[in-house]
Design an enzyme around this catalytic site. Structure first.
Site, PDB file in Angstrom:
ATOM      1  N   ARG A 117       0.842  -1.194   0.000  1.00 34.14           N
ATOM      2  CA  ARG A 117       0.000   0.000   0.000  1.00 34.14           C
ATOM      3  C   ARG A 117       0.885   1.255   0.000  1.00 34.14           C
ATOM      4  O   ARG A 117       1.957   1.262   0.605  1.00 34.14           O
ATOM      5  CB  ARG A 117      -0.840  -0.043   1.281  1.00 34.14           C
ATOM      6  CG  ARG A 117      -1.805   1.108   1.480  1.00 34.14           C
ATOM      7  CD  ARG A 117      -3.008   0.989   0.632  1.00 34.14           C
ATOM      8  NE  ARG A 117      -4.123   1.785   1.120  1.00 34.14           N
ATOM      9  CZ  ARG A 117      -5.146   2.129   0.351  1.00 34.14           C
ATOM     10  NH1 ARG A 117      -5.211   1.748  -0.911  1.00 34.14           N
ATOM     11  NH2 ARG A 117      -6.151   2.827   0.850  1.00 34.14           N
TER      12      ARG A 117
ATOM     13  N   THR B  28     -10.395   0.439  -8.978  1.00 33.41           N
ATOM     14  CA  THR B  28      -9.269  -0.361  -8.529  1.00 33.41           C
ATOM     15  C   THR B  28      -9.242  -1.525  -9.506  1.00 33.41           C
ATOM     16  O   THR B  28     -10.060  -1.570 -10.411  1.00 33.41           O
ATOM     17  CB  THR B  28      -9.558  -0.766  -7.060  1.00 33.41           C
ATOM     18  OG1 THR B  28      -9.491   0.419  -6.267  1.00 33.41           O
ATOM     19  CG2 THR B  28      -8.649  -1.809  -6.487  1.00 33.41           C
TER      20      THR B  28
ATOM     21  N   THR C 295      -4.402  -0.584  -6.931  1.00 32.64           N
ATOM     22  CA  THR C 295      -5.207   0.598  -7.222  1.00 32.64           C
ATOM     23  C   THR C 295      -4.383   1.858  -7.386  1.00 32.64           C
ATOM     24  O   THR C 295      -3.267   1.962  -6.866  1.00 32.64           O
ATOM     25  CB  THR C 295      -6.238   0.817  -6.082  1.00 32.64           C
ATOM     26  OG1 THR C 295      -7.154   1.829  -6.458  1.00 32.64           O
ATOM     27  CG2 THR C 295      -5.574   1.199  -4.773  1.00 32.64           C
TER      28      THR C 295
ATOM     29  N   ASN D 110      -6.487   4.395  -6.746  1.00 29.65           N
ATOM     30  CA  ASN D 110      -7.634   4.959  -6.048  1.00 29.65           C
ATOM     31  C   ASN D 110      -8.682   5.409  -7.059  1.00 29.65           C
ATOM     32  O   ASN D 110      -9.504   4.626  -7.469  1.00 29.65           O
ATOM     33  CB  ASN D 110      -7.242   6.074  -5.075  1.00 29.65           C
ATOM     34  CG  ASN D 110      -8.376   6.369  -4.114  1.00 29.65           C
ATOM     35  OD1 ASN D 110      -9.233   5.507  -3.898  1.00 29.65           O
ATOM     36  ND2 ASN D 110      -8.410   7.546  -3.540  1.00 29.65           N
TER      37      ASN D 110
ATOM     38  N   ASP E 156      -7.845   8.369   0.765  1.00 31.34           N
ATOM     39  CA  ASP E 156      -8.374   7.270   1.586  1.00 31.34           C
ATOM     40  C   ASP E 156      -8.124   7.484   3.086  1.00 31.34           C
ATOM     41  O   ASP E 156      -8.642   6.736   3.916  1.00 31.34           O
ATOM     42  CB  ASP E 156      -7.770   5.927   1.158  1.00 31.34           C
ATOM     43  CG  ASP E 156      -8.583   5.266   0.047  1.00 31.34           C
ATOM     44  OD1 ASP E 156      -9.661   5.788  -0.297  1.00 31.34           O
ATOM     45  OD2 ASP E 156      -8.141   4.237  -0.476  1.00 31.34           O
TER      46      ASP E 156
ATOM     47  N   SER F 295      -7.725   0.940   3.618  1.00 29.64           N
ATOM     48  CA  SER F 295      -8.224   0.461   2.327  1.00 29.64           C
ATOM     49  C   SER F 295      -9.410  -0.477   2.554  1.00 29.64           C
ATOM     50  O   SER F 295      -9.626  -0.966   3.662  1.00 29.64           O
ATOM     51  CB  SER F 295      -7.099  -0.293   1.625  1.00 29.64           C
ATOM     52  OG  SER F 295      -7.575  -0.966   0.487  1.00 29.64           O
ATOM     53  N   SER F 296     -10.145  -0.724   1.490  1.00 35.18           N
ATOM     54  CA  SER F 296     -11.182  -1.762   1.533  1.00 35.18           C
ATOM     55  C   SER F 296     -10.815  -2.955   0.668  1.00 35.18           C
ATOM     56  O   SER F 296     -11.620  -3.870   0.493  1.00 35.18           O
ATOM     57  CB  SER F 296     -12.517  -1.197   1.028  1.00 35.18           C
ATOM     58  OG  SER F 296     -13.003  -0.251   1.922  1.00 35.18           O
TER      59      SER F 296
ATOM     60  N   GLY G 289     -13.884  -1.645  -6.382  1.00 40.03           N
ATOM     61  CA  GLY G 289     -15.195  -1.160  -5.947  1.00 40.03           C
ATOM     62  C   GLY G 289     -15.208  -0.375  -4.650  1.00 40.03           C
ATOM     63  O   GLY G 289     -16.263  -0.220  -4.037  1.00 40.03           O
ATOM     64  N   GLY G 290     -14.048   0.139  -4.187  1.00 40.74           N
ATOM     65  CA  GLY G 290     -14.051   0.929  -2.948  1.00 40.74           C
ATOM     66  C   GLY G 290     -14.696   0.136  -1.826  1.00 40.74           C
ATOM     67  O   GLY G 290     -14.422  -1.059  -1.656  1.00 40.74           O
TER      68      GLY G 290
HETATM   69  N1  GLY Z   1      -8.581   3.073  -2.834  1.00 38.65           N
HETATM   70  C1  GLY Z   1      -9.519   2.059  -2.614  1.00 38.65           C
HETATM   71  C2  GLY Z   1      -9.173   1.156  -1.505  1.00 38.65           C
HETATM   72  O1  GLY Z   1      -8.019   1.094  -1.127  1.00 38.65           O
HETATM   73  O2  GLY Z   1     -10.010   0.506  -0.947  1.00 38.65           O
END
Ligand code: GLY
Length: 563
Positions: free
Chosen positions: A99, A372, A390, A392, A414, A443-444, A464-465
C-alpha cells in the site's frame, strides 16, 4: 394437463424465469492446469504464457501487474499500490502489503483550510493527492521471495505491449472520454491521454516502455533510489506535491499476518489492516453464519436483509477502529470474537431495519473510489495469488508524468481528512485513519483465498471501494450457499450497505421489483441510481476434481485465460 394449456404454461414459465434474479450463465470457462483472470485479456494471456514457460504464480503476478499498467491505465499501475494474499501449493499462506504511504511532509490537517474545512480537490486531484507508490517494491519483494524466473525477463511482455500498442476497447474509450477534461486540466493539452482515443485505436506508450526498460536494466531500485526516482520526485515537486526523493528511498513493503477465519466448512484467508477488507468480511460472514442463509432463496427479502444488517454493523466498526496497524492499536481479537459479533446482532430482527443512527460508533462517512483492479492466478503447481491494486480514483490523481509514462495515485484521499471525537480506546472517531507521515491509508481491498477440506478452493477479489468487501462476500456465498458456478456467482446482481448513508445500493435491472417493494415496505431506502455496477469480480474456483473454473466479470473487459 390439457394439450392447449401447454403453450400458456410455457409462456408463464418463461415470464417467471425472466423475473428470477439468477440468470443461469453458459458453462463457465475451465482449465485443467493453470488460470489467470484479470481486467484485460492481454494481461491474462501474457501471464498465462509466463506460467506455460516455466514461471509460477508470482512470476505471473509480476507480468499481470505490469501488463495491466500498460493495457489498463484506468487502474493498472506503476504509480499506485495494493495487497497480495497467497497460498502456496504446500499450504503456506500469507500476505504482502504494498500500500502507498503518506510522504514525510504529510500532516493530520494537510487537506483542511484555516477554518478547518476540507479543501475540495486537494486530496483527489493532482500532485498533492499522491501517496508514495508501492507497486514496484511489492512486485520485486514478492518475486524475490517466491518467484522462479529472473525478474528482468518478466518486464519483457509489458515493454513489448507498451511499444506495439494496446487496442482501445469500447469501454476504455468511454472511460477515457469521461475523464479526458480532468486529465487535461491537470496535465495540459500536450499530455498523452489528451488525445481523443476511440474504440479500435492503437495506443502506444513509448515513455512507459522506456521506464520499464530502465527497471529491466537497473532493477526496481531505479524507481526508488535511482534515475526514475529522481525524475519522478522532481516532477511531483514541480507540480506542487509532497513526495520527495527521500520518500521514495524510504518506502518499504510489509509482510503481514493475513486474517484467517472459518465460515461453515470453509477457511477464508484475507487481507489484514491497513486494509479493512479481511476484518470486515470476517465480521459480516461470522454475523450471518448462525442464520443458515442457505435456507433462504437467493435475493429473497430475508437474505438481503440479513446481509444488509450485518454489513451495517461491520462497517460502523470498520470506520471507527481500523487504520494502519503500524500506527494504531486495532482491537481485532474483540472485533472478531464470537461473543462480540453475537452481541452486535442481538438487535437484529427479520422484517425490521435497525436504523444506522442506532448502531453505535463514529460519525465519519468515508467515500472510497470505485476504480481499482483485481487479478486472480492459480499456477500449474497449485500456487495461488490474489492481488488487488489501485490508483484509487480512475487514472488516480489524473497527474500523468509524460516523461515516465504513468499516472500517479490519489490514495491520500483514503485517509480521513477530518477526524472526529474520542472513543473508548482513546482513539478519536476515525482518528485511527488520520493522516501522519509514513502512515498507510485505510483500504477496503479484499484479496481473498478460500480453502475447503484443507485444499485450495477459490481465489477472489474485486475493485469497488467500500463495495469491494460486500462484492467478495456475495460472490463467496453465491457459490457455497446458493450452489452457483463461478461465472454465475460473479454475474449475479449485487447490493451493498455501508452503515452510512443508511441506504441499500443495488445494481439496476438485476433485482425483481417485488423484492424492492418488500424491502421498502419494511422501511429500507433503496438506491439504484448511484451505482450502475457494483464491483468487477475476477475469481477462480477449484472444483473437487481439481478443474479450475473462471469467473471473469462481464461488467468490464475482464477475461480468463487458462490451459
Ligand atoms: N482506494 C480504494 C481502496 O483502497 O479501498
Amino acid at each position: 394437463m390439457k394439450k392447449n394449456l401447454l403453450p400458456l404454461l410455457l409462456i408463464f414459465l418463461l415470464i417467471l424465469q425472466g423475473c428470477n434474479t439468477l440468470q443461469r450463465s453458459a458453462a463457465p470457462y475451465t482449465a485443467e492446469h493453470a488460470m489467470v483472470v484479470s481486467a484485460r485479456p492481454e494481461a491474462s494471456a501474457l501471464a498465462l504464457e509466463t506460467i506455460r514457460n516455466g514461471g509460477n504464480a508470482f512470476d505471473a503476478m509480476v507480468v499481470t501487474h505490469l501488463t495491466l499498467a500498460v493495457a489498463y491505465p484506468f487502474a493498472g499501475n506503476l504509480g499506485g499500490g495494493g495487497f497480495v494474499v497467497y497460498r502456496m501449493a504446500d499450504g503456506e499462506k500469507g500476505s504482502l502489503d504494498f500500500r502507498e504511504k503518506a510522504p514525510a511532509a504529510a500532516h493530520r490537517d494537510m487537506y483542511l483550510d484555516a477554518e478547518g474545512n476540507v479543501i475540495p480537490g486537494k486530496s483527489t486531484l493532482g500532485a498533492t493527492a499522491a501517496g508514495v507508490p508501492g507497486s514496484l517494491k511489492g512486485l520485486s519483494e514478492a518475486h524475490a521471495r517466491f518467484g522462479k524466473l529472473p525478474f528482468h525477463e518478466l518486464l519483457d511482455p509489458a515493454i513489448a505491449l507498451a511499444e506495439n500498442g494496446v487496442i482501445i476497447t469500447e469501454k476504455q474509450a468511454s472511460t477515457l472520454n469521461r475523464y479526458r477534461d480532468l486529465i487535461v486540466e491537470v496535465n495540459g493539452e500536450e499530455t498523452l491521454f489528451a488525445q481523443n482515443l476511440k474504440a479500435g485505436d492503437t495506443l502506444r506508450q513509448p515513455a512507459l516502455a522506456n521506464t520499464l526498460k530502465t527497471i529491466k536494466k537497473e532493477g526496481v531500485d531505479a524507481f526508488y533510489n535511482g534515475s526514475i526516482a529522481a525524475t519522478l520526485a522532481d516532477f511531483i515537486q514541480e507540480q506542487g506535491g509532497y513526495i520527495t526523493r527521500e520518500d521514495l528511498k524510504n518506502y518499504d513493503v510489509a509482510w503481514r499476518e493475513a486474517v484467517f477465519f472459518s465460515y461453515r466448512d470453509l477457511e477464508v484467508i484475507s487481507m489484514a489492516p491497513p486494509s479493512s477488507g479481511g476484518i470486515t468480511l470476517a465480521q459480516i460472514m461470522k454475523m450471518v453464519e448462525p442464520f443458515s442463509i442457505r435456507e433462504f432463496k437467493h435475493h429473497s427479502p430475508e437474505m438481503v436483509q440479513l446481509l444488509v444488517e450485518a454489513e451495517k454493523r461491520a462497517f460502523a466498526d470498520r470506520n471507527h477502529y481500523l487504520g494502519d496497524p503500524d500506527f494504531v492499536t486495532i482491537p481485532d481479537d474483540i472485533l472478531l470474537s464470537e461473543a462480540y459479533l453475537k452481541d452486535r446482532m442481538a438487535s437484529f430482527e427479520f422484517g425490521t431495519p435497525t436504523p444506522s443512527t442506532e448502531i453505535a460508533r463514529g460519525e465519519i462517512n468515508f467515500a472510497e473510489s470505485m476504480e481499482t483492479t483485481h487479478y486472480s492466478i492459480v499456477d500449474d503447481q497449485g500456487n495461488a495469488v490474489s492481488v488487488t491494486t489501485t490508483l484509487n480514483g480512475a487514472y488516480g490523481s489524473k497527474l500523468f508524468c509524460d516523461e515516465l509514462g504513468f499516472f500517479l495515485n490519489n490514495e491520500m484521499d483514503d485517509f480521513s481528512a477530518k477526524p472526529g471525537v474520542p472513543n473508548m480506546f482513546g482513539l478519536t472517531g476515525a482518528e485511527a485513519n488520520s493522516i501522519a507521515p509514513g502512515k498507510r491509508m485505510l483500504s477496503s481491498m479484499t484479496p481473498t483465498i478460500v480453502e475447503k477440506d484443507g485444499k485450495l478452493a477459490m481465489v477472489i477479489g474485486t475493485p469497488g471501494g467500500s463495495t469491494i468487501i460486500t462484492s467478495v462476500l456475495q460472490t463467496i456465498l453465491n457459490v457455497y450457499d446458493f450452489d452457483m458456478n463461478m461465472q454465475e456467482a460473479v454475474d449475479a446482481g449485487r447490493f451493498h450497505h455501508q452503515w452510512k448513508p443508511d441506504v441499500i445500493r443495488m445494481e439496476p435491472g438485476l433485482f425483481p421489483r417485488s423484492l424492492i417493494r418488500k424491502l421498502e415496505r419494511m422501511g429500507y431506502t433503496i438506491n439504484q441510481e448511484d451505482n450502475r455496477i457494483i464491483g468487477k469480480v475476477d475469481a477462480i474456483l477449484v472444483r473437487e476434481d481439481g478443474t479450475l473454473e473462471a469467473g471473469a466479470d462481464k461488467r468490464g473487459d475482464d477475461a480468463a485465460k487458462g490451459y
